[in-house]
Enzyme design. Structure first.
Site, PDB file in Angstrom:
ATOM      1  N   GLU A  15     -29.479  58.068  10.561  1.00 54.26           N
ATOM      2  CA  GLU A  15     -28.534  59.119  10.213  1.00 54.26           C
ATOM      3  C   GLU A  15     -29.103  60.534  10.374  1.00 54.26           C
ATOM      4  O   GLU A  15     -29.242  61.269   9.392  1.00 54.26           O
ATOM      5  CB  GLU A  15     -28.027  58.919   8.776  1.00 54.26           C
ATOM      6  CG  GLU A  15     -27.367  57.567   8.550  1.00 54.26           C
ATOM      7  CD  GLU A  15     -26.818  57.402   7.132  1.00 54.26           C
ATOM      8  OE1 GLU A  15     -27.065  58.265   6.284  1.00 54.26           O
ATOM      9  OE2 GLU A  15     -26.130  56.395   6.896  1.00 54.26           O
ATOM     10  N   GLU A  17     -25.378  49.556   8.257  1.00 54.12           N
ATOM     11  CA  GLU A  17     -25.096  49.783   6.832  1.00 54.12           C
ATOM     12  C   GLU A  17     -23.595  49.760   6.620  1.00 54.12           C
ATOM     13  O   GLU A  17     -22.845  50.385   7.374  1.00 54.12           O
ATOM     14  CB  GLU A  17     -25.583  51.156   6.335  1.00 54.12           C
ATOM     15  CG  GLU A  17     -27.058  51.299   6.173  1.00 54.12           C
ATOM     16  CD  GLU A  17     -27.460  52.668   5.612  1.00 54.12           C
ATOM     17  OE1 GLU A  17     -26.643  53.329   4.926  1.00 54.12           O
ATOM     18  OE2 GLU A  17     -28.595  53.076   5.898  1.00 54.12           O
TER      19      GLU A  17
HETATM   20  O1  IFM Z   1     -28.116  55.194   0.400  1.00 51.50           O
HETATM   21  C1  IFM Z   1     -27.664  55.743   1.599  1.00 51.50           C
HETATM   22  C2  IFM Z   1     -28.602  55.413   2.727  1.00 51.50           C
HETATM   23  O2  IFM Z   1     -29.898  55.838   2.464  1.00 51.50           O
HETATM   24  C3  IFM Z   1     -28.139  56.058   4.005  1.00 51.50           C
HETATM   25  N1  IFM Z   1     -26.764  55.748   4.274  1.00 51.50           N
HETATM   26  C4  IFM Z   1     -25.816  55.931   3.201  1.00 51.50           C
HETATM   27  C5  IFM Z   1     -26.296  55.233   1.952  1.00 51.50           C
HETATM   28  C6  IFM Z   1     -25.276  55.432   0.815  1.00 51.50           C
HETATM   29  O3  IFM Z   1     -25.106  56.784   0.530  1.00 51.50           O
END
Ligand code: IFM
Length: 473
Positions: free
Chosen positions: A181, A376
């Protein structure tokens, strides 16, 4: 205010085989180093920007910090046993740069590397594929002191660190993600100041974007070269959403163009197509911001990848007008306003939009044509512990079920989605929200460090098993 769903608001979905997922579809769980490891000053680890940021009064809810977190550094074998019990085939985790290369320069720290070698051994001993992320936001503080991501040198330092990690683990690990990210690292960290290192300067944020992407490309190129003919699945993970216009008006469509430009195309166009999107470059120029691109950078950034990691939490609706109908904001800039919808929300106040995951995956297939893995997806809810000790997290379970269905739907309609990793294996340090927001499918009692499978974890385990058993191909 729209409804935050509660544990009572949905019925617990029953585990069932998900139709249409191939036999080699990857199922995983994901974490990141600073969010779970703790052991912040152990075995030579030096502070990262997050250790420093946690010292800033008011920066993190409750004054929480990652010094202990889930104490995973000391409980790693038991945690791997937990992962194995879920029946997943893949575990996505990140390496802590300040553990492997304290201070961000110079040789590797053997003790730091040993931890990850042991982790890889434990995983592979149980038949679980390690999926490494090189950078999940924990920049060594010394590199921030030298300029951080807005400085070009940080990209070069990142590529060196990536090689130290690859040289130590590349003989046994095939799955490598450079960055997690980069939008968050750059914009939340340098433009909006809500993440480490807490700077608030749009120009610095955009310079950070370019240097993160350059670091990605340099690292990717060197890893690919070092891998030779060894198996390698190389990628980058982006946080991606969808931008839907509130109405068919020109202003709303332009707002979506800008949102999509700064959130998606600014990253994917150079990474996949080797060029920054012209309209975004022009919009930035109108604000006096120029990306610090040097000769050869874009070729490096476009190093071929094998997979795109997609982190999806929500889509959004956009308007090009302020609430009182003005097309420009206080600075005279065109308005790009996310419009609240009457949809259920998570404890992060994020709208729940599974159908937009299908839309996103189809769009990525059309515009970028890289195989994708959902690296994710998951949700924070305010869990309750029942008197018998169980955690009936119906809303999280429903969230996972709906999003996995959305992935299957995207596959059925032609998107090459190859895996799904739940965020997160366990409750952890949710950055500026501290420990208050719980994303885990496993509950962590931070007083005792006891882990308890939530209902969502049991549902996920059973769903994976039923889906695998249902395959005939
Ligand atoms: O916890 C975070 C993660 O570190 C990166 N993506 C989003 C998740 C939730 O906010």
């Amino acid at each position: 205010m729209n409804p935050v769903t509660t544990s009572q608001s949905r019925r617990l979905p029953r585990p069932a085989a998900v139709p249409g997922l191939p036999a080699d579809f990857r199922w995983g769980v994901a974490t990141s180093a600073y969010q779970i490891e703790g052991a912040a000053a152990t075995d030579g680890r030096t502070p990262s920007i997050w250790d420093t940021f946690c010292d800033v009064p008011g920066a993190v809810e409750g004054g929480d910090r990652g010094d202990v977190a889930c104490d995973h550094y000391h409980r790693m074998p038991q945690d791997v046993e937990l992962i194995a019990g879920l029946g997943v085939d893949t575990y996505r985790f990140s390496l802590a740069w300040p553990r492997i290369q304290p201070g961000g320069r110079g040789p590797a720290n053997g003790k730091g590397l040993d931890f990850y070698k042991r982790l890889v051994d434990e995983l592979q001993g149980r038949g679980i594929t390690p999926w490494i992320t090189l950078y999940h936001w924990d920049l060594p503080q010394e590199l921030e002191d030298a300029g951080g991501w807005p400085a070009r040198d940080t990209a070069l330092r990142f590529a060196d660190y990536a090689m130290l990690a690859y040289e130590a683990l590349g003989d046994r690990v095939a799955h490598w993600t450079t960055l997690n990210e980069p939008w968050c690292s750059a914009m939340l960290g340098y433009a909006y100041g809500v993440h480490a290192p807490g700077r608030r300067n749009l120009g610095e944020g955009l310079h950070a974007v370019h240097h993160l992407l350059l670091g990605h490309g340099l690292a990717a190129g060197r890893i690919r070269e070092a891998a030779g003919t060894n198996p390698l699945e190389l990628g980058i993970t982006l946080n991606l959403g969808t931008a839907t216009p509130e109405t068919g008006s020109e202003a709303d469509r332009e707002a979506c163009r800008r949102a999509d430009g700064l959130g998606t195309r600014l990253y994917l166009d150079p990474v996949v197509h080797g060029a920054y999107p012209r309209d975004v470059v022009e919009d930035l120029a109108a604000q006096g911001i120029e990306l610090p691109v040097q000769e050869g950078d874009l070729a490096a950034i476009a190093t071929p990848l094998d997979v795109l990691g997609v982190n999806f939490y929500r889509g959004a609706l956009f308007s090009g007008l302020t609430e009182d109908g003005s097309p420009t904001d206080a600075d005279g800039l065109p308005v790009t306003r996310a419009v609240e919808r009457d949809l259920p929300r998570t404890a992060m106040d994020w709208e729940i939009t599974p159908g937009e995951l299908t839309d996103l995956l189809l769009r990525l297939e059309r515009d970028y044509a890289l195989p994708t893995v959902i690296t994710e997806n998951g949700a924070a809810f305010d869990d309750t512990v029942a008197p018998d000790g169980s955690v009936p997290d119906t809303d999280r379970t429903a969230y996972l079920a709906d999003h996995i269905d959305a992935v299957a739907e995207a596959r059925a309609r032609g998107a090459d989605v190859r895996g799904y990793f739940a965020w997160s294996l366990m409750d952890n340090f949710e950055w500026a929200y501290g420990y208050d927001k719980r994303f885990g499918i496993v509950r962590v009692d931070y007083d005792t460090q006891q882990r308890t499978l939530k209902d969502s974890a049991k549902w996920y385990r059973d769903t994976i098993q039923l889906t695998r058993n249902a395959r005939t191909d």
